[in-house]
Design an enzyme around this catalytic site. Sequence first.
Site, PDB file in Angstrom:
ATOM      1  CG  ASP A 140      -2.317   0.760   0.939  1.00  0.00           C
ATOM      2  OD1 ASP A 140      -2.404   1.428  -0.081  1.00  0.00           O
ATOM      3  OD2 ASP A 140      -3.148   0.844   1.776  1.00  0.00           O
ATOM      4  CG  ASP A 173      -3.433   8.100   7.917  1.00  0.00           C
ATOM      5  OD1 ASP A 173      -3.162   8.508   9.259  1.00  0.00           O
ATOM      6  OD2 ASP A 173      -4.062   8.830   7.102  1.00  0.00           O
ATOM      7  NE  ARG A 219       0.535  -0.078  11.617  1.00  0.00           N
ATOM      8  CZ  ARG A 219       1.531  -0.062  12.257  1.00  0.00           C
ATOM      9  NH1 ARG A 219       1.664  -0.560  13.653  1.00  0.00           N
ATOM     10  NH2 ARG A 219       2.547   0.742  11.780  1.00  0.00           N
ATOM     11  CB  THR A 220      -8.169   1.029   9.666  1.00  0.00           C
ATOM     12  OG1 THR A 220      -7.994   1.893  11.051  1.00  0.00           O
ATOM     13  CG2 THR A 220      -9.554   0.296   9.827  1.00  0.00           C
ATOM     14  CE  LYS A 227       0.048  10.497   6.477  1.00  0.00           C
ATOM     15  NZ  LYS A 227      -1.451  11.205   6.299  1.00  0.00           N
ATOM     16  CD1 TRP A 265      -2.198   7.164  -6.716  1.00  0.00           C
ATOM     17  CD2 TRP A 265      -0.185   7.037  -7.197  1.00  0.00           C
ATOM     18  NE1 TRP A 265      -1.686   7.047  -5.343  1.00  0.00           N
ATOM     19  CE2 TRP A 265      -0.178   6.667  -5.673  1.00  0.00           C
ATOM     20  CE3 TRP A 265       1.162   6.876  -7.454  1.00  0.00           C
ATOM     21  CZ2 TRP A 265       0.704   6.238  -4.846  1.00  0.00           C
ATOM     22  CZ3 TRP A 265       2.376   6.415  -6.498  1.00  0.00           C
ATOM     23  CH2 TRP A 265       1.915   6.224  -5.427  1.00  0.00           C
TER      24      TRP A 265
END
Length: 218
Positions: free
Chosen positions: A114, A118, A120-121, A147, A176
């Site tokens: 990924d 952020d 981690r969810t 992060k 992107w």
Amino acid sequence: MSNNNNTTNNKKKPGSDGKVYYSYSDIHNTLSNLAPTLLQDFRPDVMIAIGGGGYIPARILRTYLKVPILAVSLELYDDTTNSVSSDGVICHQWYDASSVPGSRVEGGRVLIIDEVDDTRTTLQYCVEELLKRGRPGRIGVCVVHNKRKEKLGVLPENVDYFAGEEVEDYWNCYPWDAGAYTSSSTDSNDRPNTIYQHEELARKCSGFSSGKEELAEP
């Protein structure tokens, strides 16, 4: 969670809008520097790219890792509200386990890709879903940016973790998604940024005012 890489600290500064812009060369350079560690410490049999942010990083890494890419589509943020979805992570697409690349998951070393860790969810959801639907021999998670913040998600202790760079908790703008942001100039009429405007903003976040940046060898 086992942290196996020599993560570098990112030195970019946010722009006038408080966001940090990354160029394609920024992303490519970070991943090419991380690739030798992935080959040495993990040696994946297959990658799972989390869409949409993990697709391009996975393709860049394929040049170095030389393994197939499986695609999944997971959504945590609602694009219409620019906020976390009230339904949590939504799975729109999962890979086909009956395909030849999909068969590599069974007993194999699977590297989940990924762009940013952020909360981690999403990463937690992907790992849990992978364990429910398949029987990988080993799981690794690889992100371009981690992060520095408290995480909501948790990864199992036996999951290998790799991050290209440690970054502060700013809003990251990736190339992107260039068209998702607008120029701050008064004559822009809030038109979406072109990729050239985005790359210029990325140079400014790196401390270059304009023109071609000087590339330093790592």
